[in-house]
Design an enzyme around this catalytic site. Structure first.
Site, PDB file in Angstrom:
ATOM      1  N   VAL A 123       0.852  -1.189   0.000  1.00 45.68           N
ATOM      2  CA  VAL A 123       0.000   0.000   0.000  1.00 45.68           C
ATOM      3  C   VAL A 123       0.891   1.244   0.000  1.00 45.68           C
ATOM      4  CG1 VAL A 123      -1.742   1.278   1.316  1.00 45.68           C
ATOM      5  CG2 VAL A 123      -1.866  -1.220   1.178  1.00 45.68           C
ATOM      6  N   HIS A 233      10.841 -14.157  15.870  1.00 44.23           N
ATOM      7  CA  HIS A 233      11.404 -12.841  15.547  1.00 44.23           C
ATOM      8  C   HIS A 233      12.916 -12.851  15.795  1.00 44.23           C
ATOM      9  CE1 HIS A 233      11.995  -8.517  15.517  1.00 44.23           C
ATOM     10  NE2 HIS A 233      10.729  -8.333  15.180  1.00 44.23           N
ATOM     11  N   GLY A 235      14.858 -10.546  16.602  1.00 49.00           N
ATOM     12  CA  GLY A 235      15.359  -9.540  17.534  1.00 49.00           C
ATOM     13  C   GLY A 235      15.326  -9.902  19.002  1.00 49.00           C
ATOM     14  N   GLU A 303       0.923  -7.510  15.183  1.00 47.52           N
ATOM     15  CA  GLU A 303       1.954  -8.408  15.696  1.00 47.52           C
ATOM     16  C   GLU A 303       1.663  -8.760  17.167  1.00 47.52           C
ATOM     17  OE1 GLU A 303       6.392  -8.460  14.581  1.00 47.52           O
ATOM     18  OE2 GLU A 303       6.343  -7.293  16.445  1.00 47.52           O
TER      19      GLU A 303
HETATM   20  C1  5GW Z   1       3.941   0.731   7.706  1.00 47.22           C
HETATM   21  C2  5GW Z   1       4.249   1.516   8.823  1.00 47.22           C
HETATM   22  C3  5GW Z   1       3.743   2.806   8.941  1.00 47.22           C
HETATM   23  C4  5GW Z   1       2.927   3.285   7.951  1.00 47.22           C
HETATM   24  C5  5GW Z   1       2.617   2.498   6.844  1.00 47.22           C
HETATM   25  C6  5GW Z   1       3.119   1.206   6.708  1.00 47.22           C
HETATM   26  C7  5GW Z   1       2.790   0.363   5.550  1.00 47.22           C
HETATM   27  C8  5GW Z   1       2.857  -1.024   5.620  1.00 47.22           C
HETATM   28  C9  5GW Z   1       2.401   0.958   4.310  1.00 47.22           C
HETATM   29  O1  5GW Z   1       2.311   2.185   4.125  1.00 47.22           O
HETATM   30  N1  5GW Z   1       2.117   0.140   3.241  1.00 47.22           N
HETATM   31  C10 5GW Z   1       2.197  -1.219   3.347  1.00 47.22           C
HETATM   32  O2  5GW Z   1       1.936  -1.920   2.342  1.00 47.22           O
HETATM   33  N2  5GW Z   1       2.532  -1.807   4.532  1.00 47.22           N
HETATM   34  C11 5GW Z   1       2.536  -3.285   4.618  1.00 47.22           C
HETATM   35  O3  5GW Z   1       2.634  -3.701   5.962  1.00 47.22           O
HETATM   36  C12 5GW Z   1       3.734  -3.888   3.899  1.00 47.22           C
HETATM   37  O4  5GW Z   1       3.397  -5.170   3.391  1.00 47.22           O
HETATM   38  C13 5GW Z   1       4.738  -4.023   5.012  1.00 47.22           C
HETATM   39  O5  5GW Z   1       5.744  -4.967   4.742  1.00 47.22           O
HETATM   40  C14 5GW Z   1       3.834  -4.448   6.164  1.00 47.22           C
HETATM   41  C15 5GW Z   1       4.413  -4.171   7.572  1.00 47.22           C
HETATM   42  O6  5GW Z   1       4.947  -2.885   7.649  1.00 47.22           O
HETATM   43  P1  5GW Z   1       6.516  -2.674   7.791  1.00 47.22           P
HETATM   44  O7  5GW Z   1       7.204  -3.674   6.935  1.00 47.22           O
HETATM   45  O8  5GW Z   1       6.863  -1.248   7.546  1.00 47.22           O
HETATM   46  O9  5GW Z   1       6.760  -3.027   9.325  1.00 47.22           O
HETATM   47  P2  5GW Z   1       8.151  -3.540   9.934  1.00 47.22           P
HETATM   48  O10 5GW Z   1       7.843  -3.818  11.378  1.00 47.22           O
HETATM   49  O11 5GW Z   1       8.588  -4.772   9.197  1.00 47.22           O
HETATM   50  O12 5GW Z   1       9.160  -2.424   9.755  1.00 47.22           O
END
Ligand code: 5GW
Ligand code: MN
Length: 354
Positions: A123, A233, A235, A303
């Site tokens: 997204v 995870h 971490g 999560e």
């Molecule tokens: C994520 C964080 C803050 C605001 C928006 C998003 C976001 C996540 C986005 O704008 N669009 C999106 O497609 N995602 C989906 O959620 C992606 O598939 C992404 O891999 C998943 C989880 O978000 P991440 O990867 O940023 O979270 P972390 O904990 O792996 O860094």
């Protein structure tokens, strides 16, 4: 004589009827308990309708047939990996490199003609991760098996056309965009639930739900199959569970007490049989919404809910951190191979409102 018989019949009826009634009540009582025993507490949506979905029972998971012709290394029960734990206290395997034979596993699953769905959300600016994700999935994710990747995106035009091997396909599912991560996050579980109900039921066997901001670097295949599959995870696996970033407010449905917890699992990868993942998605979504009504957002959104769910509904297979590493993290010695890893991202660049 005939009077006696009449008496007998009416007496018999008077006895048998209540007995039958009692038996019927007993049966429905036992069945309800049996059903709750195997399905657990039912999660019903607020409108009161049943959320249960009918699935064809997947038998093959319980019956493993090996080829008579395959030759492979003799297994041992006294030699093997000693630097890691390979089974949970509830006797689910923990998958590490060196604990399984990929050729043997593939030879068991290939004749079963299983199919695997994978969901990935892209997204907003996250579409930029799609190309690497999809291309590396072709090289490493269930190679040689039927795979159907579902990409949920608000920018369908930005989905990169990837050449896929035969038996593998990609479907783009348009979703509305959003500036709020909470909304994207909440909708993820809902969309997974709906996808299973409307598209996958009876067509696919397994499903994996993966973060898009990651790449495959090594095999991710049949060794990962299970009824309910969680990934540890990278971490926190050396930490005491009191330090796990679970949701710690008792008001939240995702609450986990300080002295509870098995492992801290990733929100970025989970999976299993359709009906199991359907239950997980439905429960997490319902709990997420119940929290939102009270103005609570769990520490790590879905999560946290996933971790609460997996604490109660134990995963039947646990994947080691080989299955979701992070590129910025140096590889620990027990991790012999990194199979899937989150790329380093510039948050200011890709996330809305950050
Ligand atoms: C994520 C964080 C803050 C605001 C928006 C998003 C976001 C996540 C986005 O704008 N669009 C999106 O497609 N995602 C989906 O959620 C992606 O598939 C992404 O891999 C998943 C989880 O978000 P991440 O990867 O940023 O979270 P972390 O904990 O792996 O860094
Ligand atoms: Mn991620």
């Amino acid at each position: 004589m005939s009077f006696k018989m009449h008496l007998l019949t009416s007496r018999t009826v008077a006895v048998i009827l209540p007995v039958l009634l009692l038996l019927g009540m007993l049966y429905s009582y036992i069945w309800r308990h049996y059903r709750d025993g195997i399905f657990g507490q039912e999660v019903r949506p607020a409108d009161g309708s049943s959320s249960r979905v009918d699935f064809t029972i997947v038998n093959h998971w319980f019956h493993l047939v090996a080829s008579d012709y395959l030759e492979y290394q003799q297994p041992s029960i006294v030699q093997g990996r000693t630097d890691v734990v390979t089974v949970t206290p509830w006797l689910a395997p923990i998958v590490w490199e060196g604990t399984y034979n990929p050729e043997l596993l593939d030879s068991i699953y290939r004749p079963q003609n299983i199919s695997i769905a994978a969901t990935v959300f892209a997204v907003g600016k996250y579409t930029k991760f799609l190309r690497d994700f999809l291309e590396t999935a072709e090289q490493h994710f269930f190679v040689g098996f039927k795979v159907h990747v579902y990409v949920f995106t608000d920018r369908p035009k930005e989905v990169h056309q990837v050449k896929m091997a035969s038996g593998r396909q990609l479907t783009v599912v348009p979703v509305p965009g959003s500036n709020r991560w909470q909304e994207i996050s909440a909708r993820r579980m809902e969309l997974i639930q709906t996808l299973i109900e409307e598209k996958l039921q009876n067509h696919m066997d397994y499903i994996f739900c993966l973060d898009v901001d990651s790449k495959f670097h090594g095999r991710w295949g049949t060794e990962s199959l299970g009824a309910l599959v969680a990934v540890i995870h990278p971490g926190y696996y050396r930490d005491d569970r009191s330090k796990f970033p679970y949701e710690r407010r008792p008001e939240s449905t995702a609450y986990v007490a300080p002295r509870k917890g098995d492992f801290y699992y990733c929100g970025g990868a989970f999976g299993g049989l359709l009906q199991e993942v359907h239950r997980l998605a439905n429960t997490c979504r319902t709990n997420f919404e119940a929290d939102a009504k009270k103005g609570i957002e769990a520490a790590w959104q879905e999560e946290s809910h996933l971790n609460r769910y997996m604490l109660i509904n134990k995963p039947t297979k646990v994947l080691s951190p080989e299955y979701l590493w992070q590129d910025f993290k140096p590889r620990n010695p027990e991790v012999r191979i990194i199979r899937f890893s989150g790329v380093i991202k510039n948050y200011a660049d890709i996330r809305p409102n950050v």
